[in-house]
Design a protein around this motif. Structure first.
Motif, short mmCIF file in Angstrom:
data_model
loop_
_atom_site.label_atom_id
_atom_site.label_comp_id
_atom_site.label_asym_id
_atom_site.label_seq_id
_atom_site.Cartn_x
_atom_site.Cartn_y
_atom_site.Cartn_z
N UNK A 69 0.82 -1.20 0.00
CA UNK A 69 0.00 0.00 0.00
C UNK A 69 0.85 1.25 0.00
N UNK A 70 0.26 2.33 0.51
CA UNK A 70 0.94 3.63 0.58
C UNK A 70 1.03 4.05 2.04
N UNK A 71 2.21 4.55 2.43
CA UNK A 71 2.40 4.98 3.82
C UNK A 71 1.54 6.21 4.08
N UNK A 90 1.31 3.74 9.66
CA UNK A 90 -0.04 3.39 9.20
C UNK A 90 0.00 3.33 7.68
N UNK A 91 -0.57 2.25 7.12
CA UNK A 91 -0.56 2.05 5.68
C UNK A 91 -1.98 2.14 5.14
N UNK A 92 -2.11 2.86 4.05
CA UNK A 92 -3.40 2.92 3.36
C UNK A 92 -3.34 1.99 2.14
N UNK A 93 -4.28 1.08 2.09
CA UNK A 93 -4.27 0.10 1.01
C UNK A 93 -4.90 0.70 -0.24
N UNK A 180 -7.84 -4.40 6.10
CA UNK A 180 -8.21 -5.02 7.35
C UNK A 180 -9.69 -5.40 7.30
N UNK A 181 -10.13 -6.10 8.33
CA UNK A 181 -11.52 -6.50 8.40
C UNK A 181 -11.89 -6.75 9.86
N UNK A 182 -13.18 -6.66 10.16
CA UNK A 182 -13.63 -6.85 11.54
C UNK A 182 -13.35 -8.24 12.05
N UNK A 189 -3.84 -5.14 9.80
CA UNK A 189 -2.69 -5.29 8.92
C UNK A 189 -2.19 -3.96 8.40
N UNK A 190 -3.00 -2.94 8.44
CA UNK A 190 -2.55 -1.64 7.97
C UNK A 190 -1.69 -0.93 9.01
#
Length: 387
Positions: A69-71, A90-93, A180-182, A189-190
């Motif tokens: 992803x992107x930082x 923190x990573x943005x997918x 990520x997911x609930x 994971x981000x």
């Protein structure tokens, strides 16, 4: 004619006689050679060889993301201390369109499979209820009812499995879309977290940089490097001409160019079994663990020199190497000891270790002996000499 020859001969004789007188007069004007002497002293002699290198962490841990992803944000800077589990970045997918479409299609397929399994379950439940009523009345045999019961239970299990598959496909879709997911609970994971405690040595990424997760084909992007700065080692190289003199376990004295008037103790831990050619010479890698660094901060990467102590003799009788002479035939060492005023006698000696300036004398002389400085430069007084 004879008279002229006689006069010339007399002149030559007188000139030669005058020259001899002048030579003898000049010779008498020169000072007689007086040899200075020097007494032995107690010295601590250390035989060592040098290696050049740098100070590096014993264990440097690279923190890598577990998703691409992107930082989005970086929470640390180089030089900070972090604990295990602290948030680093923190990573943005950014979802892959192809993977996202595939995940959507998988959800639709699993939803259809669930609907089909539910219809089949309703049918089998109706059959089961009728057969159960007949079995209770004794109309059908037990074997026949068991077959209906098994079919009903299988249909029920297929519904449960279809629901699980649909939930997993939805989680997979969320992971591809958001990272990520609930269903993962507290594990996001981000969020990149520290896997060990230590100092942050380097943060090679910035906000907006793209990062790649580690996989079988890529080692992944390093988010940060961490290390315990209390566990540092010297990592250097030594020439092939010296590697045969050293062995693991020898003590080291480390001097760091950026830290003046300070020496660090270390122990030689590793000697490379294979050399590497550098600038026409074979160099062997060595490593040594530094000790007692609790009160001193050494920055990773500082250049350093290591003195590898090959041998050491504490407080032994020693003389300067320049006082030793060697017999031309036997090559045995000896010195000349004063026995009177400018009178010397030869004494053979047994030598020990030498550091190039002082040499240990095991036998042959005592501390009170005056040793002749046989090669003193004329006009230059010797250190510690006595006339």
């Amino acid at each position: 004619m004879k008279r002229t020859t006689t006069v010339i001969l007399l002149i030559v004789i007188v000139a030669a006689f005058a020259t001899a007188l002048i030579y003898l007069w000049q010779k008498n004007q020169e000072d007689p050679i007086v040899y200075a002497t020097e007494t032995p002293s107690q010295q601590t002699i250390v035989v060592k060889t040098m290696a050049t290198g740098s100070i590096v962490p014993k264990e440097e841990v690279l923190i890598k993301p577990n998703i691409s992803g992107v930082v989005e944000e970086v929470f640390i800077e180089a030089g900070e201390f972090v604990q295990q589990g602290d948030l680093i970045a923190q990573i943005r997918v950014i979802p892959n369109v192809s993977n996202l479409t595939s995940a959507k299609n998988n959800i639709a397929s699993n939803r259809t499979a669930l609907e089909t399994a539910e219809i089949n379950f309703k049918t089998q439940k109706a059959v089961y209820d009728r057969q159960k009523e007949l079995f209770d009345k004794g109309v059908i045999a037990a074997n026949e009812f068991d077959q209906v019961n098994n079919t009903y239970l299988q249909a029920k299990q297929q519904v449960e499995q279809a629901r699980i598959n649909l939930q997993q496909s939805r989680q997979n879709y969320d992971i591809i879309k958001t990272g990520t997911t609930s269903g993962l609970g507290n594990i996001a994971q981000t969020q990149v977290r520290a896997t060990v405690a230590g100092m942050v040595l380097d943060v090679p990424i910035k906000e907006g940089n793209q990062v790649i997760e580690a996989n079988n084909f890529n080692e992944g992007t390093s988010i940060a490097s961490l290390a315990d700065i209390k566990k540092m080692i010297f990592e250097g190289k030594i020439d092939e001409s010296e590697v045969g003199k050293i062995k693991e376990g020898l003590p080291l004295e480390i001097t760091v160019g950026a830290i003046e008037n300070t020496k660090f103790d270390a122990v030689l831990d590793y000697i490379a079994p294979k050399g590497i050619a550098e600038n026409g010479a074979i160099q062997f890698s060595i490593k040594g663990s530094l000790k007692n660094l609790d009160s001193t901060f050494i920055r990773a990467g500082l250049s350093a020199n290591a003195s590898i102590i090959l041998d050491k003799a504490d407080k032994v009788l020693a003389i300067r190497e320049a006082l030793v002479q060697y017999d031309r035939k036997t090559q045995k060492p000896f010195v000349e000891v004063a026995v009177g005023d400018q009178e010397f006698e030869r004494r053979e000696i047994e030598l020990g270790i030498s550091d190039g300036i002082y040499v240990e004398v095991k036998n042959g002389i005592s501390k009170s002996d005056n040793i002749k400085i046989w090669n003193q430069i004329q006009g230059m007084p010797a250190l510690g000499s006595r006339n």
